[in-house]
Design a protein around this motif. Structure first.
Motif, PDB file in Angstrom:
ATOM      1  N   HIS A 127      65.463  29.782  39.039  1.00  0.00           N
ATOM      2  CA  HIS A 127      64.598  30.269  40.683  1.00  0.00           C
ATOM      3  C   HIS A 127      64.311  29.120  41.045  1.00  0.00           C
ATOM      4  O   HIS A 127      63.239  28.512  42.308  1.00  0.00           O
ATOM      5  CB  HIS A 127      63.010  30.950  40.369  1.00  0.00           C
ATOM      6  N   GLY A 128      63.368  27.416  39.682  1.00  0.00           N
ATOM      7  CA  GLY A 128      63.392  26.224  40.093  1.00  0.00           C
ATOM      8  C   GLY A 128      62.098  26.132  38.506  1.00  0.00           C
ATOM      9  O   GLY A 128      62.248  26.763  37.955  1.00  0.00           O
ATOM     10  N   ARG A 129      60.789  25.748  39.494  1.00  0.00           N
ATOM     11  CA  ARG A 129      59.754  25.958  38.480  1.00  0.00           C
ATOM     12  C   ARG A 129      58.224  26.237  39.293  1.00  0.00           C
ATOM     13  O   ARG A 129      58.544  25.629  40.558  1.00  0.00           O
ATOM     14  CB  ARG A 129      59.193  24.238  38.322  1.00  0.00           C
ATOM     15  N   SER A 130      57.961  27.279  38.686  1.00  0.00           N
ATOM     16  CA  SER A 130      56.553  28.009  38.897  1.00  0.00           C
ATOM     17  C   SER A 130      55.192  27.812  38.699  1.00  0.00           C
ATOM     18  O   SER A 130      55.472  28.102  36.761  1.00  0.00           O
ATOM     19  CB  SER A 130      56.881  29.655  39.071  1.00  0.00           C
ATOM     20  N   SER A 131      54.684  27.459  38.468  1.00  0.00           N
ATOM     21  CA  SER A 131      53.261  27.803  37.573  1.00  0.00           C
ATOM     22  C   SER A 131      52.534  29.177  38.144  1.00  0.00           C
ATOM     23  O   SER A 131      52.086  30.015  39.274  1.00  0.00           O
ATOM     24  CB  SER A 131      52.331  26.733  38.776  1.00  0.00           C
ATOM     25  N   HIS A 132      51.628  29.638  36.675  1.00  0.00           N
ATOM     26  CA  HIS A 132      51.464  31.057  36.625  1.00  0.00           C
ATOM     27  C   HIS A 132      50.155  30.726  35.621  1.00  0.00           C
ATOM     28  O   HIS A 132      50.171  29.860  34.577  1.00  0.00           O
ATOM     29  CB  HIS A 132      52.320  31.969  35.986  1.00  0.00           C
ATOM     30  N   ALA A 133      49.509  32.502  34.976  1.00  0.00           N
ATOM     31  CA  ALA A 133      48.463  32.103  34.645  1.00  0.00           C
ATOM     32  C   ALA A 133      47.851  33.967  33.682  1.00  0.00           C
ATOM     33  O   ALA A 133      48.072  34.403  35.042  1.00  0.00           O
ATOM     34  CB  ALA A 133      46.763  31.127  35.421  1.00  0.00           C
ATOM     35  N   GLN A 134      47.511  33.861  33.229  1.00  0.00           N
ATOM     36  CA  GLN A 134      46.909  34.968  32.395  1.00  0.00           C
ATOM     37  C   GLN A 134      45.337  35.115  32.002  1.00  0.00           C
ATOM     38  O   GLN A 134      45.382  33.459  31.803  1.00  0.00           O
ATOM     39  CB  GLN A 134      47.922  34.888  31.370  1.00  0.00           C
ATOM     40  N   HIS A 135      44.973  36.327  32.643  1.00  0.00           N
ATOM     41  CA  HIS A 135      43.609  35.979  32.673  1.00  0.00           C
ATOM     42  C   HIS A 135      42.960  36.773  31.257  1.00  0.00           C
ATOM     43  O   HIS A 135      43.687  38.053  31.843  1.00  0.00           O
ATOM     44  CB  HIS A 135      42.667  35.722  34.228  1.00  0.00           C
ATOM     45  N   LEU A 200      36.954  52.310  33.583  1.00  0.00           N
ATOM     46  CA  LEU A 200      38.336  52.592  33.178  1.00  0.00           C
ATOM     47  C   LEU A 200      39.597  51.015  33.379  1.00  0.00           C
ATOM     48  O   LEU A 200      40.198  51.323  32.339  1.00  0.00           O
ATOM     49  CB  LEU A 200      38.570  52.996  33.124  1.00  0.00           C
ATOM     50  N   ALA A 201      39.101  51.186  34.817  1.00  0.00           N
ATOM     51  CA  ALA A 201      40.534  50.079  35.231  1.00  0.00           C
ATOM     52  C   ALA A 201      39.872  49.324  33.879  1.00  0.00           C
ATOM     53  O   ALA A 201      41.429  48.844  33.793  1.00  0.00           O
ATOM     54  CB  ALA A 201      40.307  49.557  36.376  1.00  0.00           C
ATOM     55  N   ILE A 202      39.219  48.900  33.764  1.00  0.00           N
ATOM     56  CA  ILE A 202      39.479  46.773  33.351  1.00  0.00           C
ATOM     57  C   ILE A 202      40.061  47.119  32.025  1.00  0.00           C
ATOM     58  O   ILE A 202      40.179  46.403  31.166  1.00  0.00           O
ATOM     59  CB  ILE A 202      37.766  46.537  33.162  1.00  0.00           C
ATOM     60  N   MET A 203      39.082  48.532  30.784  1.00  0.00           N
ATOM     61  CA  MET A 203      40.205  48.492  29.610  1.00  0.00           C
ATOM     62  C   MET A 203      41.475  48.490  30.009  1.00  0.00           C
ATOM     63  O   MET A 203      41.341  48.651  28.228  1.00  0.00           O
ATOM     64  CB  MET A 203      38.470  49.971  29.086  1.00  0.00           C
ATOM     65  N   GLN A 204      41.765  49.132  30.800  1.00  0.00           N
ATOM     66  CA  GLN A 204      43.462  49.527  31.101  1.00  0.00           C
ATOM     67  C   GLN A 204      43.785  48.081  31.536  1.00  0.00           C
ATOM     68  O   GLN A 204      45.435  47.611  31.142  1.00  0.00           O
ATOM     69  CB  GLN A 204      43.986  50.209  32.652  1.00  0.00           C
ATOM     70  N   GLY A 205      43.562  47.199  31.410  1.00  0.00           N
ATOM     71  CA  GLY A 205      43.265  45.154  31.810  1.00  0.00           C
ATOM     72  C   GLY A 205      44.171  45.828  32.959  1.00  0.00           C
ATOM     73  O   GLY A 205      45.502  44.480  34.057  1.00  0.00           O
ATOM     74  N   ARG A 206      43.424  46.218  34.265  1.00  0.00           N
ATOM     75  CA  ARG A 206      44.213  46.365  35.241  1.00  0.00           C
ATOM     76  C   ARG A 206      42.692  45.532  36.654  1.00  0.00           C
ATOM     77  O   ARG A 206      42.931  46.179  37.511  1.00  0.00           O
ATOM     78  CB  ARG A 206      44.347  48.100  35.662  1.00  0.00           C
ATOM     79  N   PHE A 207      43.522  44.738  36.407  1.00  0.00           N
ATOM     80  CA  PHE A 207      42.675  43.411  37.226  1.00  0.00           C
ATOM     81  C   PHE A 207      43.224  42.027  37.246  1.00  0.00           C
ATOM     82  O   PHE A 207      44.285  41.631  36.672  1.00  0.00           O
ATOM     83  CB  PHE A 207      41.034  42.972  36.637  1.00  0.00           C
ATOM     84  N   ARG A 208      43.461  41.997  38.364  1.00  0.00           N
ATOM     85  CA  ARG A 208      44.425  40.076  38.868  1.00  0.00           C
ATOM     86  C   ARG A 208      43.645  39.686  39.400  1.00  0.00           C
ATOM     87  O   ARG A 208      42.810  39.383  40.284  1.00  0.00           O
ATOM     88  CB  ARG A 208      45.411  41.312  39.624  1.00  0.00           C
ATOM     89  N   HIS A 209      44.056  38.270  38.970  1.00  0.00           N
ATOM     90  CA  HIS A 209      42.865  37.309  39.892  1.00  0.00           C
ATOM     91  C   HIS A 209      43.926  36.595  41.073  1.00  0.00           C
ATOM     92  O   HIS A 209      45.526  36.976  40.999  1.00  0.00           O
ATOM     93  CB  HIS A 209      43.267  35.844  38.950  1.00  0.00           C
ATOM     94  N   PRO A 210      43.308  36.594  42.835  1.00  0.00           N
ATOM     95  CA  PRO A 210      44.251  36.378  43.449  1.00  0.00           C
ATOM     96  C   PRO A 210      45.452  35.054  43.399  1.00  0.00           C
ATOM     97  O   PRO A 210      46.159  35.512  44.019  1.00  0.00           O
ATOM     98  CB  PRO A 210      43.169  35.771  44.454  1.00  0.00           C
ATOM     99  N   ARG A 211      44.979  34.778  42.815  1.00  0.00           N
ATOM    100  CA  ARG A 211      45.666  33.521  42.432  1.00  0.00           C
ATOM    101  C   ARG A 211      47.041  33.296  41.947  1.00  0.00           C
ATOM    102  O   ARG A 211      48.431  33.243  42.199  1.00  0.00           O
ATOM    103  CB  ARG A 211      44.822  31.810  41.008  1.00  0.00           C
ATOM    104  N   GLY A 212      47.316  34.890  41.325  1.00  0.00           N
ATOM    105  CA  GLY A 212      48.325  35.609  40.466  1.00  0.00           C
ATOM    106  C   GLY A 212      49.655  36.225  42.012  1.00  0.00           C
ATOM    107  O   GLY A 212      50.338  36.234  41.741  1.00  0.00           O
ATOM    108  N   LEU A 213      48.840  35.974  43.082  1.00  0.00           N
ATOM    109  CA  LEU A 213      49.262  36.882  44.054  1.00  0.00           C
ATOM    110  C   LEU A 213      49.871  36.392  44.988  1.00  0.00           C
ATOM    111  O   LEU A 213      49.154  34.898  45.738  1.00  0.00           O
ATOM    112  CB  LEU A 213      48.811  37.723  44.897  1.00  0.00           C
TER     113      LEU A 213
END
Length: 351
Positions: A127-135, A200-213
């Motif tokens: 796909h080329g080169r892409s930058s990503h992050a995990q928070h 509960l959602a946070i304990m399930q890891g269900r949060f995303r940073h807008p940078r990853g969208l």
């Protein structure tokens, strides 16, 4: 997800807990979830943000990222450099992340509340080169398990309500353990335990940073149909829903909702777009440091409630309550009285 390369939040331990020095250690895994592509990991780096009740002028942090590849090839370097690594389709690798926090003056660190880590990585491939992050967020402060003066609030005609303070929850927390630690010491026969849907959602890891969208055209157009106060009124908030419910379903929901609104019927979008449409909290929708993230609604809610009821013996419900006197019960164990619970939470006793 980075074009087929997924980095987990991993498992973490608190290895050093001295008055003026903390050390936390985690193991995070990369997965190549593609069926045929080789994906490179040429760069990995970390950023740290400390949250505290005190001034941080003498507090410093250092992060080490150590490759833990299968067969230890290539071997880790003493200078901390990350050698480019290739993950084949369906394979994985890992890295160890060591975070050191200390005070240069030997001051005690008990005022620190939490630390937010941002692990940035580059995915290189077809796909080329892409930058990503995990928070991820790691708590550093824990309130007393049983407070010396619990704050019971009387609800006329119903009984009493007590907001229970926990540590800053994260993906490392288990709902059962949290209830056993903070809630059960206060519980008596006949009591009900209400869990907020966002914790509960946070304990399930269900949060995303807008940078990853990466909002598409549908998200950019559909978000304009909502009031500015809605969590779906931004392109990233809407894209989060599209990623869950699907582009076609959201398009159909928007079209029908517009037609229904012209006929004086409201709420059709949420009925068609799915349960998650009502549960997404956009940026600023919850407490720091999660206020910079989009928090999705929890999943497997009824199964979670049933499991907690079976293991604690208490009636349990997951609720979405706000300061607008609106209470929505997402799931509840069999012995919950919905009307009583809604009346008890209508004034948002947790603040």
């Amino acid at each position: 997800m980075g074009d087929g390369l997924v980095l987990t939040r991993g498992t973490w331990s608190w290895d050093v807990c001295e008055p003026s020095r903390y050390q936390l250690c985690g193991t995070m895994q990369f997965f190549n979830i593609t069926k045929r592509n080789e994906l490179f990991i040429p760069e990995v780096q970390g950023k740290v943000r400390i949250f505290s009740r005190d001034i941080l002028d003498d507090v410093s942090s250092k992060i080490q990222i150590i490759p833990v590849h299968p067969g230890e090839k290539p071997k880790k370097r003493c200078d901390g450099y990350w050698p480019a690594y290739i993950t084949r389709a369906g394979e994985s690798t890992a890295m160890q992340v060591i975070l050191d926090i200390q005070s240069s003056r030997g001051r005690q660190l008990h005022g620190l509340q939490a630390v937010r880590l941002e692990l940035e990585y580059v995915c290189y491939g077809p796909h080329g080169r892409s930058s990503h992050a995990q928070h991820l967020v790691l708590p550093l402060s824990f309130p007393p398990v049983v407070e010396s003066n619990p704050q019971w609030q009387e609800i006329k005609g119903l009984g009493y309500v007590m907001p229970i303070r926990t540590h800053l929850l994260s993906h490392l927390d288990d709902p059962l353990q949290v209830l056993q630690t903070y809630a059960l010491p206060h519980c008596k026969a006949g009591d009900m335990i209400a869990i907020g849907e966002t914790p509960l959602a946070i304990m399930q890891g269900r949060f995303r940073h807008p940078r990853g969208l990466q909002p598409g055209l549908v998200a950019k157009l559909a978000c304009r149909c909502f009031l500015p106060t809605s969590s779906l009124a931004t392109a990233c908030g809407m894209q989060s829903l599209i990623d869950i419910s699907g582009r076609l379903r959201v398009i159909v929901a928007v079209i029908i909702a517009v037609i229904a609104r012209l006929m004086g019927i409201r709420g059709m979008f949420y009925r068609i777009a799915g349960k998650q449409a009502r549960l997404i909290d956009d940026v600023s929708g919850t407490l720091p440091p999660y206020d910079q993230y989009i928090t999705l609604g929890p999943i497997h809610v009824q199964a979670t409630v049933d499991a907690l009821k079976a293991k604690t013996g208490c009636e349990v419900a997951v609720v979405d309550a706000n300061d607008l006197r609106q209470v929505q019960i997402l799931a509840a164990s069999h012995g919950i009285n919905d009307k009583v619970l809604q009346a008890a939470l209508r004034d948002n006793p947790a603040g």
